[in-house]
Enzyme design. Structure first.
Site, mmCIF file in Angstrom:
data_model
loop_
_atom_site.group_PDB
_atom_site.id
_atom_site.type_symbol
_atom_site.label_atom_id
_atom_site.label_comp_id
_atom_site.label_asym_id
_atom_site.label_seq_id
_atom_site.Cartn_x
_atom_site.Cartn_y
_atom_site.Cartn_z
ATOM 1 N N GLU A 1 3.637 -5.132 7.739
ATOM 2 C CA GLU A 1 2.705 -4.152 8.316
ATOM 3 C C GLU A 1 2.939 -3.950 9.810
ATOM 4 O O GLU A 1 2.783 -2.842 10.324
ATOM 5 C CB GLU A 1 1.250 -4.581 8.067
ATOM 6 C CG GLU A 1 0.790 -4.439 6.624
ATOM 7 C CD GLU A 1 1.052 -5.671 5.783
ATOM 8 O OE1 GLU A 1 1.894 -6.523 6.159
ATOM 9 O OE2 GLU A 1 0.422 -5.771 4.711
ATOM 10 N N ALA B 1 0.852 -1.193 0.000
ATOM 11 C CA ALA B 1 0.000 0.000 0.000
ATOM 12 C C ALA B 1 0.884 1.237 0.000
ATOM 13 O O ALA B 1 1.984 1.215 0.557
ATOM 14 C CB ALA B 1 -0.894 -0.007 1.230
ATOM 15 N N GLY C 1 0.646 -5.088 0.798
ATOM 16 C CA GLY C 1 -0.393 -5.225 -0.212
ATOM 17 C C GLY C 1 0.134 -5.806 -1.522
ATOM 18 O O GLY C 1 -0.633 -6.398 -2.286
ATOM 19 N N GLU D 1 -0.025 -9.378 -0.993
ATOM 20 C CA GLU D 1 -1.454 -9.740 -0.965
ATOM 21 C C GLU D 1 -2.043 -9.788 -2.378
ATOM 22 O O GLU D 1 -2.878 -10.632 -2.678
ATOM 23 C CB GLU D 1 -2.219 -8.742 -0.081
ATOM 24 C CG GLU D 1 -1.843 -8.900 1.394
ATOM 25 C CD GLU D 1 -2.388 -7.779 2.265
ATOM 26 O OE1 GLU D 1 -1.961 -6.622 2.059
ATOM 27 O OE2 GLU D 1 -3.229 -8.046 3.126
HETATM 28 N N1 CO8 Z 1 4.531 3.408 -0.173
HETATM 29 C C1 CO8 Z 1 4.910 4.576 -0.677
HETATM 30 N N2 CO8 Z 1 6.153 4.801 -1.179
HETATM 31 C C2 CO8 Z 1 7.017 3.768 -1.140
HETATM 32 C C3 CO8 Z 1 6.684 2.513 -0.621
HETATM 33 C C4 CO8 Z 1 5.347 2.329 -0.129
HETATM 34 N N3 CO8 Z 1 4.887 1.158 0.336
HETATM 35 N N4 CO8 Z 1 7.757 1.706 -0.701
HETATM 36 C C5 CO8 Z 1 8.724 2.428 -1.257
HETATM 37 N N5 CO8 Z 1 8.299 3.676 -1.523
HETATM 38 C C6 CO8 Z 1 9.051 4.786 -2.123
HETATM 39 C C7 CO8 Z 1 10.050 5.345 -1.160
HETATM 40 O O1 CO8 Z 1 9.430 6.275 -0.294
HETATM 41 C C8 CO8 Z 1 11.057 5.970 -2.101
HETATM 42 O O2 CO8 Z 1 10.527 7.170 -2.570
HETATM 43 P P1 CO8 Z 1 11.439 8.515 -2.548
HETATM 44 O O3 CO8 Z 1 12.555 8.205 -3.535
HETATM 45 O O4 CO8 Z 1 10.510 9.569 -3.014
HETATM 46 O O5 CO8 Z 1 11.940 8.655 -1.152
HETATM 47 C C9 CO8 Z 1 11.063 5.011 -3.288
HETATM 48 O O6 CO8 Z 1 9.831 4.268 -3.211
HETATM 49 C C10 CO8 Z 1 12.205 4.008 -3.240
HETATM 50 O O7 CO8 Z 1 12.145 3.334 -1.995
HETATM 51 P P2 CO8 Z 1 13.436 3.173 -1.045
HETATM 52 O O8 CO8 Z 1 14.366 4.309 -1.233
HETATM 53 O O9 CO8 Z 1 12.940 2.877 0.321
HETATM 54 O O10 CO8 Z 1 14.095 1.853 -1.708
HETATM 55 P P3 CO8 Z 1 15.036 0.805 -0.989
HETATM 56 O O11 CO8 Z 1 15.532 -0.086 -2.089
HETATM 57 O O12 CO8 Z 1 16.004 1.454 -0.097
HETATM 58 O O13 CO8 Z 1 14.054 -0.068 -0.050
HETATM 59 C C11 CO8 Z 1 12.078 -1.316 0.447
HETATM 60 C C12 CO8 Z 1 13.078 -0.874 -0.623
HETATM 61 C C13 CO8 Z 1 12.763 -2.251 1.437
HETATM 62 C C14 CO8 Z 1 10.968 -2.080 -0.285
HETATM 63 C C15 CO8 Z 1 11.508 -0.076 1.181
HETATM 64 O O14 CO8 Z 1 11.093 0.881 0.222
HETATM 65 C C16 CO8 Z 1 10.335 -0.366 2.074
HETATM 66 O O15 CO8 Z 1 10.495 -0.910 3.170
HETATM 67 N N6 CO8 Z 1 9.099 -0.014 1.613
HETATM 68 C C17 CO8 Z 1 7.912 -0.179 2.401
HETATM 69 C C18 CO8 Z 1 7.461 -1.619 2.411
HETATM 70 C C19 CO8 Z 1 6.250 -1.768 3.287
HETATM 71 O O16 CO8 Z 1 6.285 -1.538 4.490
HETATM 72 N N7 CO8 Z 1 5.112 -2.204 2.670
HETATM 73 C C20 CO8 Z 1 3.882 -2.414 3.378
HETATM 74 C C21 CO8 Z 1 3.012 -1.192 3.281
HETATM 75 S S1 CO8 Z 1 1.533 -1.344 4.268
HETATM 76 C C22 CO8 Z 1 0.531 -2.370 3.351
HETATM 77 O O17 CO8 Z 1 0.830 -2.758 2.267
HETATM 78 C C23 CO8 Z 1 -0.798 -2.812 3.867
HETATM 79 C C24 CO8 Z 1 -1.447 -1.756 4.630
HETATM 80 C C25 CO8 Z 1 -2.802 -2.246 5.055
HETATM 81 C C26 CO8 Z 1 -3.737 -1.097 4.998
HETATM 82 C C27 CO8 Z 1 -5.045 -1.493 5.483
HETATM 83 C C28 CO8 Z 1 -5.313 -0.819 6.806
HETATM 84 C C29 CO8 Z 1 -6.719 -0.947 7.228
#
Ligand code: CO8
Length: 255
Positions: A130, A62, A107, A110
């Site tokens: 999450e 997400a 997500g 998922e």
């Molecule tokens: N959302 C928004 N932006 C993201 C996301 C994300 N999930 N993941 C990465 N990005 C963006 C980063 O912010 C970054 O943007 P910017 O260059 O503008 O700063 C760009 O993508 C590149 O990311 P990184 O620099 O972090 O890249 P790395 O190679 O260093 O790291 C990772 C890659 C490990 C994948 C890292 O980006 C990360 O941990 N991302 C988040 C992963 C995560 O936690 N996903 C789960 C999200 S929550 C979800 O999916 C379910 C929520 C349920 C909601 C329902 C509630 C009721």
């Protein structure tokens, strides 16, 4: 559009197309996915393939930047829309294959779990992180992950948020196969292993196996008896058995 829907040979291909955000699922992207699933369902593709643009990610989950500062009502509404969208994928009339070509988190995993099959490049990394955000999966992960890898592994992945590499994902059955080389070409090759069979009969097989996980064995056997009888009634079953006896290749017509 945050996604691209294209045709590759006899298959539909959806490419999540926000590589700058690691193909994260914005609400707009989820709406686009819903429309694309409807278009695919109404078309004649033999299977749907889903992959991520760029070389780093299938989908990082997400869009976290959209999740903050929202009302509970808005959050619940959008989670239900995402769940319903992924359920449409799960119920497509043709099988689907997630080609996990990098990160598949939250997500993103998922979404892959709502596909019939998952194949993965060797550099892929998967997880339900999450819990690290103070959340739990909300787009089907708590329900589909245990059905794929079992309760204990699902609990561990969801409660520790641990990242699973491609080798482990393959070992625990989270992905069906590891792939090398061009990921879409490998997805096509994988889909060709089943896509020549009768589409309605493939649908009966999917339905019967899925119902196995929701029902006691006695009820599941009743469902299997019904669905296998429905398969038996198809023209394709008659053709398949005739072709076997005549020692020729069957010509299935999806009837
Ligand atoms: N959302 C928004 N932006 C993201 C996301 C994300 N999930 N993941 C990465 N990005 C963006 C980063 O912010 C970054 O943007 P910017 O260059 O503008 O700063 C760009 O993508 C590149 O990311 P990184 O620099 O972090 O890249 P790395 O190679 O260093 O790291 C990772 C890659 C490990 C994948 C890292 O980006 C990360 O941990 N991302 C988040 C992963 C995560 O936690 N996903 C789960 C999200 S929550 C979800 O999916 C379910 C929520 C349920 C909601 C329902 C509630 C009721």
């Amino acid at each position: 559009m945050a996604i691209e829907l294209t045709r590759v040979e006899e298959f539909a291909l959806i490419t999540l197309n926000r590589p700058q955000a690691l193909n994260a699922l914005s609400f707009a992207l989820i709406r686009d996915l819903g429309r694309a699933f409807d278009e695919v369902a109404a078309g004649d593709a033999r299977a749907l393939l889903i992959t991520g643009a760029g070389s780093k990610a299938f989908c990082a989950g997400a869009d976290i930047k959209e999740l903050t500062g929202r009302s509970l009502a808005a959050q619940k509404h959008d989670a239900e829309i995402a769940q319903a969208t992924f359920a449409r994928l799960d119920r497509l009339p043709m099988p689907s294959v997630a080609i996990i070509n990098g990160y598949a988190f939250g997500g993103g995993l998922e979404l892959a779990l709502a596909c019939t099959f998952r194949i993965s490049t060797r550099n892929a990394r998967m997880g339900q992180p999450e819990i690290k955000l103070g959340l739990i999966p909300g787009y089907g992960g708590t329900q589909r992950l245990p059905r794929v890898v079992g309760e204990a592994r699902a609990l561990e992945m969801i409660m520790t948020g641990r990242t699973v590499d491609a080798e482990e994902a393959h070992r625990i059955g989270l992905v069906n196969r590891l792939i090398d080389g061009d990921a879409v070409a490998q997805g096509i090759a994988f889909a060709r292993e089943f896509s020549g069979y009768s589409l309605p009969v493939l649908g009966f097989a999917r339905e019967a196996v899925k119902r196995a996980l929701d029902n006691p064995v006695s009820e599941g056997l009743r469902i299997e008896a019904d669905l296998s009888t429905l398969a038996f009634c198809t023209e394709d079953a008659a053709e398949g058995m005739d072709a076997f006896i005549a020692k020729r290749k069957p010509r299935f017509k999806d009837k």
